[in-house]
Motif scaffolding. Structure first.
Motif, PDB file in Angstrom:
ATOM      1  N   LYS A  68       0.829  -1.211   0.000  1.00  0.00           N
ATOM      2  CA  LYS A  68       0.000   0.000   0.000  1.00  0.00           C
ATOM      3  C   LYS A  68       0.865   1.263   0.000  1.00  0.00           C
ATOM      4  O   LYS A  68       0.529   2.261  -0.644  1.00  0.00           O
ATOM      5  N   LYS A  69       1.978   1.228   0.724  1.00  0.00           N
ATOM      6  CA  LYS A  69       2.852   2.394   0.811  1.00  0.00           C
ATOM      7  C   LYS A  69       3.673   2.604  -0.453  1.00  0.00           C
ATOM      8  O   LYS A  69       3.919   3.747  -0.853  1.00  0.00           O
ATOM      9  N   ARG A  70       4.115   1.525  -1.058  1.00  0.00           N
ATOM     10  CA  ARG A  70       4.934   1.616  -2.271  1.00  0.00           C
ATOM     11  C   ARG A  70       4.435   0.571  -3.277  1.00  0.00           C
ATOM     12  O   ARG A  70       5.073  -0.466  -3.474  1.00  0.00           O
ATOM     13  N   PRO A  71       3.293   0.851  -3.912  1.00  0.00           N
ATOM     14  CA  PRO A  71       2.695  -0.134  -4.815  1.00  0.00           C
ATOM     15  C   PRO A  71       3.493  -0.332  -6.097  1.00  0.00           C
ATOM     16  O   PRO A  71       4.252   0.536  -6.520  1.00  0.00           O
ATOM     17  N   CYS A  72       3.295  -1.491  -6.683  1.00  0.00           N
ATOM     18  CA  CYS A  72       3.888  -1.769  -7.987  1.00  0.00           C
ATOM     19  C   CYS A  72       3.163  -0.940  -9.039  1.00  0.00           C
ATOM     20  O   CYS A  72       1.941  -0.766  -8.967  1.00  0.00           O
ATOM     21  N   PRO A  73       3.868  -0.373 -10.007  1.00  0.00           N
ATOM     22  CA  PRO A  73       3.215   0.397 -11.067  1.00  0.00           C
ATOM     23  C   PRO A  73       2.204  -0.460 -11.834  1.00  0.00           C
ATOM     24  O   PRO A  73       2.271  -1.692 -11.821  1.00  0.00           O
ATOM     25  N   SER A  74       1.302   0.186 -12.498  1.00  0.00           N
ATOM     26  CA  SER A  74       0.296  -0.512 -13.290  1.00  0.00           C
ATOM     27  C   SER A  74       0.956  -1.276 -14.431  1.00  0.00           C
ATOM     28  O   SER A  74       1.832  -0.758 -15.126  1.00  0.00           O
ATOM     29  N   LEU A  75       0.551  -2.530 -14.585  1.00  0.00           N
ATOM     30  CA  LEU A  75       1.140  -3.395 -15.596  1.00  0.00           C
ATOM     31  C   LEU A  75       0.050  -3.883 -16.546  1.00  0.00           C
ATOM     32  O   LEU A  75      -1.046  -4.246 -16.121  1.00  0.00           O
ATOM     33  N   GLN A  76       0.343  -3.915 -17.822  1.00  0.00           N
ATOM     34  CA  GLN A  76      -0.634  -4.336 -18.815  1.00  0.00           C
ATOM     35  C   GLN A  76      -0.498  -5.813 -19.167  1.00  0.00           C
ATOM     36  O   GLN A  76      -1.477  -6.550 -19.150  1.00  0.00           O
ATOM     37  N   SER A  77       0.705  -6.241 -19.465  1.00  0.00           N
ATOM     38  CA  SER A  77       0.894  -7.596 -19.989  1.00  0.00           C
ATOM     39  C   SER A  77       1.654  -8.519 -19.038  1.00  0.00           C
ATOM     40  O   SER A  77       2.011  -9.637 -19.409  1.00  0.00           O
ATOM     41  N   ILE A  78       1.898  -8.066 -17.803  1.00  0.00           N
ATOM     42  CA  ILE A  78       2.616  -8.883 -16.823  1.00  0.00           C
ATOM     43  C   ILE A  78       1.669  -9.221 -15.674  1.00  0.00           C
ATOM     44  O   ILE A  78       1.011  -8.338 -15.113  1.00  0.00           O
ATOM     45  N   ASP A  79       1.585 -10.483 -15.330  1.00  0.00           N
ATOM     46  CA  ASP A  79       0.722 -10.946 -14.246  1.00  0.00           C
ATOM     47  C   ASP A  79       1.377 -10.624 -12.905  1.00  0.00           C
ATOM     48  O   ASP A  79       2.510 -11.037 -12.652  1.00  0.00           O
ATOM     49  N   TYR A  80       0.671  -9.887 -12.048  1.00  0.00           N
ATOM     50  CA  TYR A  80       1.209  -9.487 -10.740  1.00  0.00           C
ATOM     51  C   TYR A  80       0.518 -10.264  -9.633  1.00  0.00           C
ATOM     52  O   TYR A  80      -0.709 -10.367  -9.594  1.00  0.00           O
ATOM     53  N   LYS A  81       1.327 -10.808  -8.706  1.00  0.00           N
ATOM     54  CA  LYS A  81       0.793 -11.542  -7.565  1.00  0.00           C
ATOM     55  C   LYS A  81       1.493 -11.073  -6.291  1.00  0.00           C
ATOM     56  O   LYS A  81       2.718 -11.017  -6.238  1.00  0.00           O
ATOM     57  N   ASN A  82       0.716 -10.738  -5.278  1.00  0.00           N
ATOM     58  CA  ASN A  82       1.261 -10.382  -3.968  1.00  0.00           C
ATOM     59  C   ASN A  82       1.158 -11.600  -3.057  1.00  0.00           C
ATOM     60  O   ASN A  82       0.071 -12.003  -2.647  1.00  0.00           O
ATOM     61  N   LEU A  83       2.318 -12.201  -2.760  1.00  0.00           N
ATOM     62  CA  LEU A  83       2.381 -13.405  -1.930  1.00  0.00           C
ATOM     63  C   LEU A  83       3.341 -13.135  -0.771  1.00  0.00           C
ATOM     64  O   LEU A  83       4.533 -13.455  -0.854  1.00  0.00           O
ATOM     65  N   PRO A  84       2.857 -12.512   0.301  1.00  0.00           N
ATOM     66  CA  PRO A  84       3.744 -12.137   1.411  1.00  0.00           C
ATOM     67  C   PRO A  84       4.483 -13.347   1.989  1.00  0.00           C
ATOM     68  O   PRO A  84       3.868 -14.371   2.289  1.00  0.00           O
ATOM     69  N   LEU A  85       5.801 -13.210   2.112  1.00  0.00           N
ATOM     70  CA  LEU A  85       6.592 -14.293   2.688  1.00  0.00           C
ATOM     71  C   LEU A  85       6.616 -14.207   4.212  1.00  0.00           C
ATOM     72  O   LEU A  85       6.872 -15.196   4.890  1.00  0.00           O
ATOM     73  N   ILE A  86       6.364 -13.000   4.733  1.00  0.00           N
ATOM     74  CA  ILE A  86       6.329 -12.787   6.177  1.00  0.00           C
ATOM     75  C   ILE A  86       5.058 -12.015   6.503  1.00  0.00           C
ATOM     76  O   ILE A  86       4.734 -11.031   5.844  1.00  0.00           O
ATOM     77  N   THR A  87       4.342 -12.465   7.508  1.00  0.00           N
ATOM     78  CA  THR A  87       3.141 -11.749   7.922  1.00  0.00           C
ATOM     79  C   THR A  87       3.503 -10.751   9.013  1.00  0.00           C
ATOM     80  O   THR A  87       4.502 -10.892   9.702  1.00  0.00           O
ATOM     81  N   GLY A  88       2.668  -9.738   9.161  1.00  0.00           N
ATOM     82  CA  GLY A  88       2.911  -8.743  10.201  1.00  0.00           C
ATOM     83  C   GLY A  88       3.823  -7.634   9.727  1.00  0.00           C
ATOM     84  O   GLY A  88       4.172  -7.528   8.553  1.00  0.00           O
ATOM     85  N   ASN A  89       4.251  -6.791  10.664  1.00  0.00           N
ATOM     86  CA  ASN A  89       5.087  -5.627  10.387  1.00  0.00           C
ATOM     87  C   ASN A  89       6.553  -6.038  10.388  1.00  0.00           C
ATOM     88  O   ASN A  89       7.050  -6.581  11.372  1.00  0.00           O
ATOM     89  N   ILE A  90       7.255  -5.774   9.300  1.00  0.00           N
ATOM     90  CA  ILE A  90       8.648  -6.215   9.181  1.00  0.00           C
ATOM     91  C   ILE A  90       9.545  -5.643  10.279  1.00  0.00           C
ATOM     92  O   ILE A  90      10.321  -6.378  10.896  1.00  0.00           O
TER      93      ILE A  90
END
Length: 241
Positions: A68-90
């Protein structure tokens, strides 16, 4: 296309290839896996470069709050997936009682031991993806470094090359203004380092307890089919005479 170890992007500092490493049976393929810091500042030129490079999937290992703070730019032809490796606040993961020292190696081992379900999700996604896959976190060092080490280990890349791939990160982080003042970022200075001891701790743990990266992955529930799919995509026979 010319292959480069670090991609010449304007908005990232640590986007690097996992291709070109010798393995027991050959060499790791180029244009298969890229590791990176976050993509928030990528330009339209950068996005076009990744598309032309063959990137079809981006796996963001950061938490939802980070995205949310530093989102990935909008992508047209690339599939984006957010799969957090660590839960909670880093930053919370780095807080220790007074008088205790901080160990990135122990942090990585905790990820392997307590985040195996999330590692499995990431590996399954990688196996299902086509073309080149880019995976990243914030700095492209810790969460990204764990996944990179597992992929290189799965390909049977030598220990020294896995460590060298990880160790390079600190050099590139020094050029990134986001991480130039760690005291402002709110985490220990050790989190900026990519000491060989940090990732060596991971490799030692895997070899001691599981004898191979492949065995670790199957023990945490990654299917043999997934392991085989990734290995076949990532490694080709050595063409040198």
């Amino acid at each position: 296309m010319a292959y480069m170890t670090r991609l010449p992007l304007e908005g990232t500092f640590n986007t690097r290839e996992l291709g070109g490493y010798p393995t027991i049976s050959g060499i790791t393929n180029w244009q298969t896996f890229l590791r990176s810091d976050d993509l928030f500042s990528m330009t339209s030129k950068d996005i076009a470069y990744l598309e032309n490079y063959g990137v079809q999937t981006i796996i963001d290992l950061r938490s939802e709050d980070e995205v949310k703070k530093r989102p990935c730019p909008s992508l047209q032809s690339i599939d984006y997936k957010n799969l957090p490796l660590i839960t909670g606040n880093i930053p919370d993961a780095t807080k220790l009682p007074p008088g205790e020292s901080y160990s990135m190696g122990e942090f990585y081992l905790s990820c392997l031991q307590h985040g195996s379900d999330r590692i499995k999700v990431v590996l399954d996604c990688i196996a299902e993806s086509e073309g080149c896959t880019l995976f990243h976190c914030a700095a492209g060092k810790d969460r990204t470094g764990i996944i990179a080490a597992l992929l290189l280990g799965l390909a049977e890349v030598g220990r020294e090359d896995i460590i060298a791939n990880y160790q390079t990160t600190h050099t590139y982080l020094q050029a990134n203004p986001v991480f130039s003042q760690p005291q402002i970022a709110g985490f220990p200075i050790e989190m900026l380092y990519s000491s060989p001891d940090y990732i060596a701790c991971v490799l030692d743990y895997l070899m001691t307890h599981y004898y191979s990266v492949t065995h670790y992955l199957t023990e945490i529930g990654v299917s043999e089919t997934t392991v085989k799919t990734i290995a076949e995509r990532f490694v080709r026979s050595n063409e040198l005479v």
